[in-house]
Design a protein around this motif. Structure first.
Motif, PDB file in Angstrom:
ATOM      1  N   LEU A 197       0.842  -1.193   0.000  1.00  0.00           N
ATOM      2  CA  LEU A 197       0.000   0.000   0.000  1.00  0.00           C
ATOM      3  C   LEU A 197       0.880   1.247   0.000  1.00  0.00           C
ATOM      4  N   SER A 198       0.265   2.381  -0.274  1.00  0.00           N
ATOM      5  CA  SER A 198       0.992   3.647  -0.325  1.00  0.00           C
ATOM      6  C   SER A 198       1.438   4.084   1.060  1.00  0.00           C
ATOM      7  N   PHE A 199       2.703   4.492   1.172  1.00  0.00           N
ATOM      8  CA  PHE A 199       3.217   4.988   2.445  1.00  0.00           C
ATOM      9  C   PHE A 199       2.530   6.292   2.846  1.00  0.00           C
ATOM     10  N   ASP A 200       1.926   6.984   1.893  1.00  0.00           N
ATOM     11  CA  ASP A 200       1.232   8.246   2.192  1.00  0.00           C
ATOM     12  C   ASP A 200       0.101   8.043   3.204  1.00  0.00           C
ATOM     13  N   ILE A 201      -0.409   6.820   3.289  1.00  0.00           N
ATOM     14  CA  ILE A 201      -1.507   6.539   4.221  1.00  0.00           C
ATOM     15  C   ILE A 201      -1.075   6.791   5.659  1.00  0.00           C
ATOM     16  N   ILE A 202       0.142   6.388   6.013  1.00  0.00           N
ATOM     17  CA  ILE A 202       0.590   6.536   7.401  1.00  0.00           C
ATOM     18  C   ILE A 202       1.438   7.796   7.610  1.00  0.00           C
ATOM     19  N   GLU A 203       1.875   8.416   6.518  1.00  0.00           N
ATOM     20  CA  GLU A 203       2.708   9.613   6.670  1.00  0.00           C
ATOM     21  C   GLU A 203       1.936  10.758   7.327  1.00  0.00           C
ATOM     22  N   LYS A 204       0.635  10.828   7.089  1.00  0.00           N
ATOM     23  CA  LYS A 204      -0.172  11.933   7.611  1.00  0.00           C
ATOM     24  C   LYS A 204      -0.131  11.998   9.133  1.00  0.00           C
ATOM     25  N   GLU A 205      -0.032  10.844   9.794  1.00  0.00           N
ATOM     26  CA  GLU A 205      -0.055  10.822  11.252  1.00  0.00           C
ATOM     27  C   GLU A 205       1.350  10.745  11.854  1.00  0.00           C
ATOM     28  N   ALA A 206       2.364  10.670  11.008  1.00  0.00           N
ATOM     29  CA  ALA A 206       3.737  10.514  11.506  1.00  0.00           C
ATOM     30  C   ALA A 206       4.307  11.851  11.965  1.00  0.00           C
ATOM     31  N   GLN A 207       5.160  11.784  12.985  1.00  0.00           N
ATOM     32  CA  GLN A 207       5.832  12.971  13.513  1.00  0.00           C
ATOM     33  C   GLN A 207       7.340  12.748  13.505  1.00  0.00           C
ATOM     34  N   TRP A 208       8.096  13.835  13.596  1.00  0.00           N
ATOM     35  CA  TRP A 208       9.552  13.746  13.575  1.00  0.00           C
ATOM     36  C   TRP A 208      10.097  12.903  14.723  1.00  0.00           C
ATOM     37  N   GLY A 209       9.394  12.866  15.814  1.00  0.00           N
ATOM     38  CA  GLY A 209       9.899  12.105  16.961  1.00  0.00           C
ATOM     39  C   GLY A 209       9.623  10.616  16.882  1.00  0.00           C
ATOM     40  N   MET A 210       8.917  10.171  15.860  1.00  0.00           N
ATOM     41  CA  MET A 210       8.545   8.758  15.742  1.00  0.00           C
ATOM     42  C   MET A 210       9.551   8.032  14.836  1.00  0.00           C
ATOM     43  N   PHE A 211      10.491   7.336  15.453  1.00  0.00           N
ATOM     44  CA  PHE A 211      11.514   6.590  14.714  1.00  0.00           C
ATOM     45  C   PHE A 211      11.022   5.162  14.486  1.00  0.00           C
ATOM     46  N   ASN A 212       9.968   5.041  13.698  1.00  0.00           N
ATOM     47  CA  ASN A 212       9.282   3.755  13.560  1.00  0.00           C
ATOM     48  C   ASN A 212       9.302   3.194  12.142  1.00  0.00           C
ATOM     49  N   TYR A 213       9.985   3.857  11.218  1.00  0.00           N
ATOM     50  CA  TYR A 213       9.917   3.466   9.816  1.00  0.00           C
ATOM     51  C   TYR A 213      11.328   3.264   9.257  1.00  0.00           C
ATOM     52  N   THR A 214      11.421   2.499   8.187  1.00  0.00           N
ATOM     53  CA  THR A 214      12.715   2.209   7.566  1.00  0.00           C
ATOM     54  C   THR A 214      12.892   3.078   6.329  1.00  0.00           C
ATOM     55  N   THR A 215      14.061   3.693   6.199  1.00  0.00           N
ATOM     56  CA  THR A 215      14.359   4.535   5.035  1.00  0.00           C
ATOM     57  C   THR A 215      15.589   3.987   4.315  1.00  0.00           C
ATOM     58  N   TYR A 216      15.424   3.724   3.021  1.00  0.00           N
ATOM     59  CA  TYR A 216      16.535   3.296   2.168  1.00  0.00           C
ATOM     60  C   TYR A 216      16.877   4.426   1.200  1.00  0.00           C
ATOM     61  N   LEU A 217      18.165   4.553   0.892  1.00  0.00           N
ATOM     62  CA  LEU A 217      18.639   5.554  -0.060  1.00  0.00           C
ATOM     63  C   LEU A 217      19.339   4.867  -1.219  1.00  0.00           C
ATOM     64  N   LEU A 218      19.210   5.474  -2.389  1.00  0.00           N
ATOM     65  CA  LEU A 218      19.971   5.044  -3.562  1.00  0.00           C
ATOM     66  C   LEU A 218      20.966   6.137  -3.891  1.00  0.00           C
ATOM     67  N   LEU A 219      22.242   5.803  -3.853  1.00  0.00           N
ATOM     68  CA  LEU A 219      23.277   6.777  -4.196  1.00  0.00           C
ATOM     69  C   LEU A 219      24.502   6.053  -4.712  1.00  0.00           C
ATOM     70  N   ASP A 220      25.356   6.786  -5.393  1.00  0.00           N
ATOM     71  CA  ASP A 220      26.585   6.223  -5.939  1.00  0.00           C
ATOM     72  C   ASP A 220      27.468   5.781  -4.768  1.00  0.00           C
ATOM     73  N   SER A 221      27.854   4.495  -4.743  1.00  0.00           N
ATOM     74  CA  SER A 221      28.622   3.968  -3.618  1.00  0.00           C
ATOM     75  C   SER A 221      29.945   4.699  -3.419  1.00  0.00           C
ATOM     76  N   SER A 222      30.489   5.273  -4.505  1.00  0.00           N
ATOM     77  CA  SER A 222      31.750   6.002  -4.383  1.00  0.00           C
ATOM     78  C   SER A 222      31.575   7.318  -3.617  1.00  0.00           C
ATOM     79  N   LYS A 223      30.329   7.780  -3.493  1.00  0.00           N
ATOM     80  CA  LYS A 223      30.049   9.037  -2.797  1.00  0.00           C
ATOM     81  C   LYS A 223      29.390   8.803  -1.438  1.00  0.00           C
ATOM     82  N   LYS A 224      29.498   7.598  -0.955  1.00  0.00           N
ATOM     83  CA  LYS A 224      28.832   7.240   0.302  1.00  0.00           C
ATOM     84  C   LYS A 224      29.323   8.082   1.471  1.00  0.00           C
ATOM     85  N   GLU A 225      30.623   8.224   1.626  1.00  0.00           N
ATOM     86  CA  GLU A 225      31.167   8.981   2.754  1.00  0.00           C
ATOM     87  C   GLU A 225      30.798  10.455   2.671  1.00  0.00           C
TER      88      GLU A 225
END
Length: 780
Positions: A197-225
């Motif tokens: 389902l769309s993550f937008d469903i739960i984003e509406k009730e989420a707050q900055w203090g709620m560390f309850n979700y997983t975030t993945y990033l896509l970036l060039d591995s050579s620029k990781k640092e």
């Protein structure tokens, strides 16, 4: 030429020295099989998630504040978009939240499924989960869309095209339109899904203090640092003076997720320290097999010294003799490799069951294993070939080449190595077992025995009625409902209290529970509100802190102090309890808070029963489940004590593997010492005959031969025991709660290794001492 060499090889080794040759090949086979099993096991773990096209460029954001809580995989819902705007190295981000149990309604019938995933559309761009039907470019069209896996599409719609059809999901029976079908996830995937389902469903009730979700990033591995440093430099303005620095965030490569223990993981991990232990043990086994081969080859070569002398008389150069020895050794190693493959195929199913992993030999690695066998053959044969061919013809005829100080020193070094490694492995095996028993028997701060847990999150369940019925049952002592699950941290939430400053604010672990939780779990109170049983949940929020939270807050008295996990909704502290470890004992207890609920919590139910009443409880529970749970709702029960034992699966796995490797090491060491005893007794045949002719008895001869080895085994113990002590002292630092290194572990290991050495030598020594002195003097 080749046929002649093979004929001589068979005649020389299998006809004349068949027993020793078979022992030689067996030792090499076991050593190679052990190493191949390890490589196969690790390769299976390394192949997780490798099917993703962007495998090397995907990173998970984890938080790590350097305290006892360790790394955590939860992040705020807003973090991905916030960082994308400020860190140009980030190509894309995706946020995920998984729900293990979900209600599905189809044609007015309820089903209970697992693996519901909330995700952004970028999920399909970052990860390689192909859309096989429907909207390929925008699979999750809006908050009313659902993407089904192949299996779920077939289960609920059969052969009918599901695209555009509707299915009801969740407690509110909301209708979702099927917009795409995604291929089933592979077995080696860390991310699992049945419905997306769309993550937008739960984003509406989420707050900055709620560390309850997983975030993945896509970036060039050579620029990781570069990207990681820019992320650490960011700070979130949450209004007023409330500024949250992000310097505690770091990027974890997708390829490392299976090898790093992070709180919030929904998949099994194995810490790198255990990989190193397995690898070291397999190398030790292989080294022991090589030493074993060298010892036995040296013993056999004693009988071949005249053969080498005759070859030199007939004009053979030393180089040719060396090549013949080495080729012979390599042929044996390759033959041992074939047997090792057979052993791996026979043993791998049982080995896999022991460590709860699927072990499957990949024959694509056969060329590498053949190369390994060649290297092993060279390593094992290099000493007998070079040392046995360097002497002149007279020395070879007299067999004096094996009686010099250098030859004796080399053999003794082999003994020290062999039994030093064996003792080291045995000490480690006993200590691992002792530490695991210590963890399993340590007081967690609450009761786990005779406590059963059932899933009660199903929509439509009459939870309060079920709880009341269970409380009436004579075998039940108490019942509570909560979000408590063994090994899981609950929520990771910002907390607020009177006297708090920006510098002191922290996230705490949060559990939701009804007011019977502390009593049911038998957690001791430190402070408790006098009118605890008369809490007014309609007009107030109530919290119970643990001892670590009270210490952090610095309060002398906590009762009725203002406290909350919601910024605009202050509640009060109703009690303080002693620390309890709802995680494994790898971690210290951390500041935690229990959010009290006036109604039962729709997540887990813990039932405390009388000893021996398990069968009665299950029979009663099955009956009442049909009355108060919705149709098709599964009755999932677990024992809390078993759940906590499962938290130490990696340690159990390590203990099992090390014990097996230690048994193999002891067996190979016995073979090696037996070969060396054969070598020495052959060398001292005339000496034994002379001593017997002069009146020496069997006991004196056995003592003389055994003493030759035992002193070097003792030296091996003297060297290996301190090394094992230093290593284990460091290894135990990985545990917040650790056993003591006991002297008896080292004593038992040393005595057992001495016994094995004595047993290995005494058989051959006894046989040598029984020989007729006349036969001994006529030897040669």
């Amino acid at each position: 030429m080749v046929r002649h060499f093979i004929r001589l090889l068979i005649q020389r080794n299998f006809k004349r020295n068949g027993f020793h040759t078979l022992i030689n090949i067996l030792g090499l086979s076991i050593g190679l099989a052990s190493f191949i099993l390890f490589i196969t096991f690790i390769q299976g773990l390394k192949e997780y998630d490798t099917f993703h096209e962007n495998y090397h460029d995907i990173y998970r954001i984890v938080s790590e504040k350097g305290d006892s809580r360790g790394a955590f995989g939860g992040t705020p819902a807003q973090l991905g978009s916030y960082l994308k705007e400020r860190v140009p190295e980030i190509k894309q981000y995706v946020r995920l939240d998984d729900i293990k149990n979900v209600v599905i309604i189809k044609d007015k019938e309820k089903f209970f499924e697992s693996d519901l995933l909330y995700a952004d559309n970028s999920f399909f761009d970052i990860f390689s989960f192909p859309i096989i039907q429907g909207n390929v470019n925008n699979p999750i069209e809006d908050i009313n869309s659902v993407v089904l896996s192949e299996d779920m599409a077939h289960k609920y719609f059969g052969d009918v095209d599901p695209i555009g059809k509707f299915i009801k999901i969740g407690n509110n029976e909301k209708e979702y339109k099927v917009t795409a079908i995604v291929q089933n996830y592979p077995e080696n995937s860390s991310i699992k899904y049945s419905f997306i389902l769309s993550f937008d469903i739960i984003e509406k009730e989420a707050q900055w203090g709620m560390f309850n979700y997983t975030t993945y990033l896509l970036l060039d591995s050579s620029k990781k640092e570069i990207a990681e440093n820019k992320i650490k430099d960011c700070a979130v303005d949450r209004g007023g003076d409330n500024l949250m620095s992000l310097n505690f965030l770091r990027l974890q490569p997708l390829k490392d997720m299976r090898f790093e223990v992070v709180r919030g993981n929904t998949f099994n991990t194995i810490d790198r320290k255990y990989i190193l232990i397995f690898f070291s043990a397999s190398i030790f086994i292989l080294l022991l097999a090589i030493i074993n081969y060298t010892n036995l080859a040296s013993a056999i070569s004693l009988k071949r010294s005249k053969e080498v002398a005759i070859k030199k008389i007939l004009g053979s150069y030393r180089t040719r003799i060396i090549m013949e020895f080495l080729i012979e050794s390599i042929v044996f190693a390759i033959f041992a490799l074939v047997i090792a493959f057979i052993l791996v195929e026979l043993v791998s199913p049982y080995f896999g069951q022991l460590i709860h992993e699927e072990i499957q030999l990949s024959y694509s690695y056969i060329p590498l294993f053949i190369l390994l066998a060649v290297v092993v053959g060279l390593a094992a044969g290099i000493y007998p070939s070079f040392y046995g061919s360097r002497y002149d013809i007279l020395g070879l005829m007299k067999q004096s080449i094996y009686k010099g100080k250098k030859a004796k020193l080399f053999r003794n070094i082999l003994v020290v190595l062999q039994f030093g490694i064996t003792c080291f492995l045995l000490v480690c095996a006993l200590t691992f077992s002792k530490q695991l028993d210590f963890l399993l028997n340590r007081n967690l701060g609450f009761e786990t025995k005779n406590v059963f847990e059932i899933d009660v999150q199903w929509d439509g369940i009459k939870l309060e009625s079920l709880k009341n019925e269970l409380l009436k049952f004579t075998a039940v002592e108490n019942v509570t409902t909560s979000s408590f699950t063994a090994g899981e941290d609950g929520w990771n939430q910002n907390t607020y209290w009177e006297g708090m400053t920006e510098e002191t604010q922290i996230n705490m672990f949060v559990l939701a529970a009804d007011k019977d939780f502390v009593e049911t779990m038998q957690i001791p109170y430190i402070e408790k509100l006098k009118d605890f049983n008369k809490l007014n949940f309609k007009e107030n929020r109530y919290y119970i802190l643990n001892e670590s939270a009270k210490k952090y807050l610095g309060w002398d008295e906590c009762i009725n102090k203002s406290f909350s996990i919601h910024y605009n909704s202050i509640g009060h502290v109703a009690g303080v309890v002693k620390d309890f470890n709802f995680r494994s004992l790898h971690h210290e207890s951390s500041p935690s808070v229990i959010v009290l609920s006036g109604k039962p919590v729709h997540d887990k139910m813990q039932i405390k029963i009388q000893p021996g009443a398990e069968v009665d409880l299950m029979n009663f529970l099955r009956k009442k489940w049909k009355e108060y749970a919705p149709v098709n709702a599964p009755l999932i029960t677990t024992s809390l004590s078993e759940d906590f034992e499962n938290l130490y699966a990696a340690e159990r796995k390590t203990k099992t593997v090390i014990i097996l490797f230690t048994i193999v090491a002891l067996f190979i060491s016995m073979l090696g010492l037996f070969g060396l005893a054969t070598f020495i007794t052959l060398q001292r045949t005339k000496e034994i005959g002379i001593r017997k002719a002069n009146g020496a008895n069997i006991q004196n001869l056995i003592f003389m031969l055994v003493a030759e080895f035992v002193r070097w085994v003792l030296l091996a113990l003297i060297i290996s025991v301190p090394v094992a002590f230093i290593y284990l002292k460091s290894w135990l630092q990985n545990f917040s709660y650790q056993t003591q290194l006991s002297w008896w572990v080292f004593a038992v290991s040393g005595l057992f290794v001495l016994f094995i050495a004595f047993l290995s030598v005494i058989v051959q020594s006894y046989r040598a001492s029984l020989k007729n002195p006349v036969e001994s003097l006529r030897y040669e």
